[in-house]
Design an enzyme around this catalytic site. Structure first.
Site, PDB file in Angstrom:
ATOM      1  N   HIS A 181       0.837  -1.208   0.000  1.00 45.00           N
ATOM      2  CA  HIS A 181       0.000   0.000   0.000  1.00 45.00           C
ATOM      3  C   HIS A 181       0.876   1.263   0.000  1.00 45.00           C
ATOM      4  CE1 HIS A 181      -4.436   0.712   0.639  1.00 45.00           C
ATOM      5  NE2 HIS A 181      -3.983   1.944   0.702  1.00 45.00           N
ATOM      6  N   GLY A 197       7.178   1.673  -4.886  1.00 43.19           N
ATOM      7  CA  GLY A 197       8.562   2.121  -5.020  1.00 43.19           C
ATOM      8  C   GLY A 197       9.091   2.158  -6.440  1.00 43.19           C
ATOM      9  N   ARG A 201      10.142   3.774  -9.537  1.00 41.72           N
ATOM     10  CA  ARG A 201      10.483   5.162  -9.848  1.00 41.72           C
ATOM     11  C   ARG A 201      11.232   5.307 -11.161  1.00 41.72           C
ATOM     12  NH1 ARG A 201       7.151   5.258  -6.629  1.00 41.72           N
ATOM     13  NH2 ARG A 201       7.191   6.090  -4.518  1.00 41.72           N
ATOM     14  N   ARG A 223       2.316   7.014  -6.507  1.00 33.26           N
ATOM     15  CA  ARG A 223       2.666   8.436  -6.382  1.00 33.26           C
ATOM     16  C   ARG A 223       3.146   9.088  -7.676  1.00 33.26           C
ATOM     17  NH1 ARG A 223       4.139   5.827  -1.804  1.00 33.26           N
ATOM     18  NH2 ARG A 223       3.259   6.556   0.168  1.00 33.26           N
TER      19      ARG A 223
END
Ligand SMILES: Cc1cc2nc3c(=O)[nH]c(=O)nc-3n(C[C@H](O)[C@H](O)[C@H](O)COP(=O)(O)O)c2cc1C
Length: 379
Positions: A264, A297, A299, A319
């Site tokens: 999450h 994570g 990226r 994100r």
């Protein structure tokens, strides 16, 4: 701003995008997006760091003038093996909210999972993109106490043309996000939550305070209930938030189509195994009987390559899409997708992988405890 977002020479990586996004947000909102759970925020950091422990083992002498990163998902084709993970309240990031995210994902032909806590209805999200484009949407949900409310959302998702239900199984109680607590973060009163039925309550907050069963997460969920979800819809069902092979094997028994190995985004239980590190044993345990996706994570394109090399069928980004949305609405999300896609194609070419099927564990190695480099063994 949109044109600037698309053309800015300064934004070459997702890290650049994160920096620019954070400049545009009030501190409390930036911290809401960035926050992880617990006082260590260990899982948040380790989920990112896990990727750096693997080194690439490139192969040369392959004709790499044409690289194809397409893959099948939910009965359709995605241009790339990644999509947009569900995240709450896109209108906190940009006024155009989930409509912008939807258009960007559809213009780049990748899938999007809509959060149950979205500010836009599932119907408006699935029709936001032009009708000739392929529509690859799923509805995320966490089971609430009122079963008829769960069923109502599945029916809406089916009617809206969703291809899957993504059941988040790791958040029946909220994680302890201390940053939010310290900032006194509350959902802004002007935002609506059209995928949650809060009846005649003035807003979701009040409905939750009143403990209405249609808005209260069910804390007593069982594996039988996951099975019941599978039986309640013709859509593909995925369990999101699986971190152990034990639970992945139980998932196989329920009849779900797949699991999303996920922590999450470090926002629920701090100190869990990073998803990338949980991935190989889950892939091995399920042995191809269900799909294994992963998030957390990611990226850079190389991170996607590494996750696929370790056996993931698909990966999701949380994100990074939000940073794009903050920075430039629809074009900002497209920018985030483009950066990742270009990086992935570049890594594939330089590793000699022409298609996703060519990516194997043999492309990876890591250092052992005594500092020696060791290639991964093919399984
Ligand atoms: C601001 C924010 C809101 C989120 N909201 C949801 C949500 O409503 N439902 C859900 O299943 N996951 C939610 N997630 C988790 C994401 O789906 C995903 O698992 C996670 O963000 C992946 O990690 P990444 O951000 O490092 O890519 C949220 C994540 C963030 C950052």
């Amino acid at each position: 701003m949109a044109t600037e977002a698309a053309e800015s020479p300064l934004i070459l990586t997702l890290r650049d995008l994160e920096v620019q996004a954070n400049k545009r947000l009030p501190k409390v909102t930036a911290e809401y997006f960035a926050d992880g759970a617990g006082d260590e925020q260990r899982t948040l950091k380790e989920s990112i760091d896990a990727f750096a422990r693997y080194r690439l083992r490139p192969r040369v002498g392959r004709k790499v003038s044409s690289i194809d990163a397409k893959t099948l998902i939910w009965g359709g084709t995605s241009n790339f093996p990644f999509g947009i993970a569900p995240s709450a309240m896109h209108q906190l990031a940009h006024p155009s909210g989930e409509v912008a995210t939807s258009r960007a994902s559809s213009s780049r032909r990748i899938p999007m999972i809509l959060s149950q806590s979205a500010n836009t209805s599932i119907e408006d999200v699935t029709t936001a993109s032009p009708s000739h484009t392929q529509r690859l949407y799923a509805q995320q949900t966490t089971l609430v106490q009122d079963w008829s409310a769960n069923l109502a959302l599945f029916r809406r998702a089916e009617r809206a043309g969703c291809k899957a239900i993504v059941l988040s199984v790791d958040c029946s109680v909220p994680g302890r996000r201390l940053g939010e607590m310290r900032n006194g973060f509350v959902k802004p009163a002007h935002l609506v939550f059209p995928n949650i039925d809060y009846g005649d309550a003035p807003n979701l907050h009040t409905a939750r305070l009143e403990k209405r069963r249609a808005v209260t997460f069910d804390r007593d969920v069982t594996w039988e209930m996951y099975k019941k979800v599978v039986e309640s819809t013709h859509l593909e069902v995925y369990l999101k938030g699986i971190l152990t092979p034990e639970d992945a094997l139980l998932a196989v028994e329920t009849g779900v189509k797949g699991v999303v190995v996920s922590a999450h985004g470090g926002r629920q239980l701090d100190g869990v195994v990073p998803p990338l590190d949980a991935l190989p044993e889950i892939v091995e345990a399920v042995g191809g009987r269900i799909k294994v996706h992963v998030d957390g994570g990611i990226r850079r394109g190389a991170d996607i390559f590494k996750a696929l090399a370790l056996g993931a069928d698909f990966v999701w980004i949380g994100r990074p899409a939000l940073w794009g949305l903050v920075y430039g609405g629809e074009q900002g999300v497209e920018l985030a997708i483009d950066i990742l896609a270009e990086e992935l194609l570049n890594v594939m070419a330089l590793c000699g992988a022409l298609t996703l099927q060519d990516i194997t564990r043999g492309h990876l190695g890591r250092y052992t405890a005594d500092g020696l480099f060791e290639p991964l063994r093919e399984q």
